[in-house]
Write an enzyme that holds these catalytic residues in place. Sequence first.
Site, PDB file in Angstrom:
ATOM      1  N   ASP A 200      12.153  70.494  34.563  1.00  0.00           N
ATOM      2  CA  ASP A 200      11.364  71.295  35.503  1.00  0.00           C
ATOM      3  C   ASP A 200      11.028  72.647  34.890  1.00  0.00           C
ATOM      4  OD1 ASP A 200      13.965  72.215  35.550  1.00  0.00           O
ATOM      5  OD2 ASP A 200      14.236  72.070  37.709  1.00  0.00           O
TER       6      ASP A 200
ATOM      7  N   ASN B   5      20.796  74.194  47.952  1.00  0.00           N
ATOM      8  CA  ASN B   5      20.143  73.518  49.082  1.00  0.00           C
ATOM      9  C   ASN B   5      20.044  72.010  48.887  1.00  0.00           C
ATOM     10  OD1 ASN B   5      18.184  73.276  47.122  1.00  0.00           O
ATOM     11  ND2 ASN B   5      16.497  73.978  48.411  1.00  0.00           N
TER      12      ASN B   5
ATOM     13  N   HIS C  48      18.777  70.453  46.160  1.00  0.00           N
ATOM     14  CA  HIS C  48      17.671  69.949  45.328  1.00  0.00           C
ATOM     15  C   HIS C  48      18.188  69.440  43.981  1.00  0.00           C
ATOM     16  CE1 HIS C  48      16.654  74.153  43.335  1.00  0.00           C
ATOM     17  NE2 HIS C  48      17.652  73.567  42.722  1.00  0.00           N
TER      18      HIS C  48
ATOM     19  N   GLU D 126      12.632  69.504  46.210  1.00  0.00           N
ATOM     20  CA  GLU D 126      13.184  70.279  47.313  1.00  0.00           C
ATOM     21  C   GLU D 126      13.321  69.419  48.578  1.00  0.00           C
ATOM     22  OE1 GLU D 126      14.315  73.062  46.557  1.00  0.00           O
ATOM     23  OE2 GLU D 126      12.836  74.542  45.943  1.00  0.00           O
TER      24      GLU D 126
HETATM   25  C1  F6R Z   1      17.206  73.487  36.626  1.00  0.00           C
HETATM   26  C2  F6R Z   1      17.338  72.529  37.718  1.00  0.00           C
HETATM   27  C3  F6R Z   1      17.933  72.929  39.018  1.00  0.00           C
HETATM   28  C4  F6R Z   1      19.397  73.324  38.866  1.00  0.00           C
HETATM   29  C5  F6R Z   1      20.021  73.682  40.211  1.00  0.00           C
HETATM   30  C6  F6R Z   1      21.449  74.203  40.044  1.00  0.00           C
HETATM   31  O1  F6R Z   1      16.528  72.884  35.539  1.00  0.00           O
HETATM   32  O2  F6R Z   1      16.971  71.404  37.558  1.00  0.00           O
HETATM   33  O3  F6R Z   1      17.801  71.864  39.933  1.00  0.00           O
HETATM   34  O4  F6R Z   1      20.104  72.255  38.275  1.00  0.00           O
HETATM   35  O5  F6R Z   1      19.276  74.646  40.862  1.00  0.00           O
HETATM   36  O6  F6R Z   1      21.416  75.406  39.335  1.00  0.00           O
HETATM   37  P1  F6R Z   1      22.774  76.066  38.797  1.00  0.00           P
HETATM   38  O7  F6R Z   1      23.365  75.093  37.857  1.00  0.00           O
HETATM   39  O8  F6R Z   1      22.347  77.335  38.097  1.00  0.00           O
HETATM   40  O9  F6R Z   1      23.622  76.292  39.989  1.00  0.00           O
END
Ligand code: F6R
Length: 241
Positions: free
Chosen positions: A69, A137, A139, A144
């Site tokens: 992403d 959340n 995702h 989302e």
């Molecule tokens: C980033 C991604 C996001 C993160 C998620 C958790 O490439 O795919 O879905 O994996 O937001 O983020 P952290 O690990 O920073 O808590």
Amino acid sequence: MKSNIIVCKNHQEASLRAAELTSDVIARTPHLTATFAAGNTPLDCYRELLRRQKEEGLLLDRARYIGLDEWVGLGPNDAGSCFAIMNPNYYLPADIPVENIYAFDGLTSNLDVEAARMQETLSRYPLDLAVLGIGVNGHVGFNEPGIPTTGDFSLVSLSESTQTVGRKYFAGNSTPTEGATITLQALKRAKTVVIIATGANKREAVSTILSGSDQLPAGAFLDHPGAIYVLDEDAAGQEKR
Ligand code: F6R
């Protein structure tokens, strides 16, 4: 608890376990196509993969990597972009040839054309392996809750929660409101999916997922035969042993 859920004592143990599962797939798949999440959670897993490369000859550099992403409006050199996290923490130290990295350019002048390029890349190189984190959340990638995506790669409006939590990556600068992501549909076709969640701030999302609810995108892999959720006790809401 379902058999594809592993609860480790702490973040470090979960990272090592995730790296073990990931390196098994990397070692046995010569023409591997993988997608690895950015964010903080998997960084220790990547560190362990790099250690295995250096000390045990794990062949990280023969795989192809498709960026999971990206924030729209941020380029590879912008602090906080997904690429700017992946590059120094994995691609560069693992010596991945640039031609084997396919990432969405958040600075593109034509988002639809750039998204179509990623879609075409995913059709040409279907995913074998996905290493994912879980957002507060629920995702995964930028899939989302309640926000539909189309095809294998999609542009999305980011939820308030993702924008708020995302501030940790942007050191006071404003957080983008749009993202681009490999969709759940494409991620679910990967043969192996390793989903890591550690820390008490993930407990609420994890508890919803473990309840079997399909409300949260990160719950989409509960019935996937090749998916494994690697949690620590804080995220799983378990008492310390
Ligand atoms: C980033 C991604 C996001 C993160 C998620 C958790 O490439 O795919 O879905 O994996 O937001 O983020 P952290 O690990 O920073 O808590």
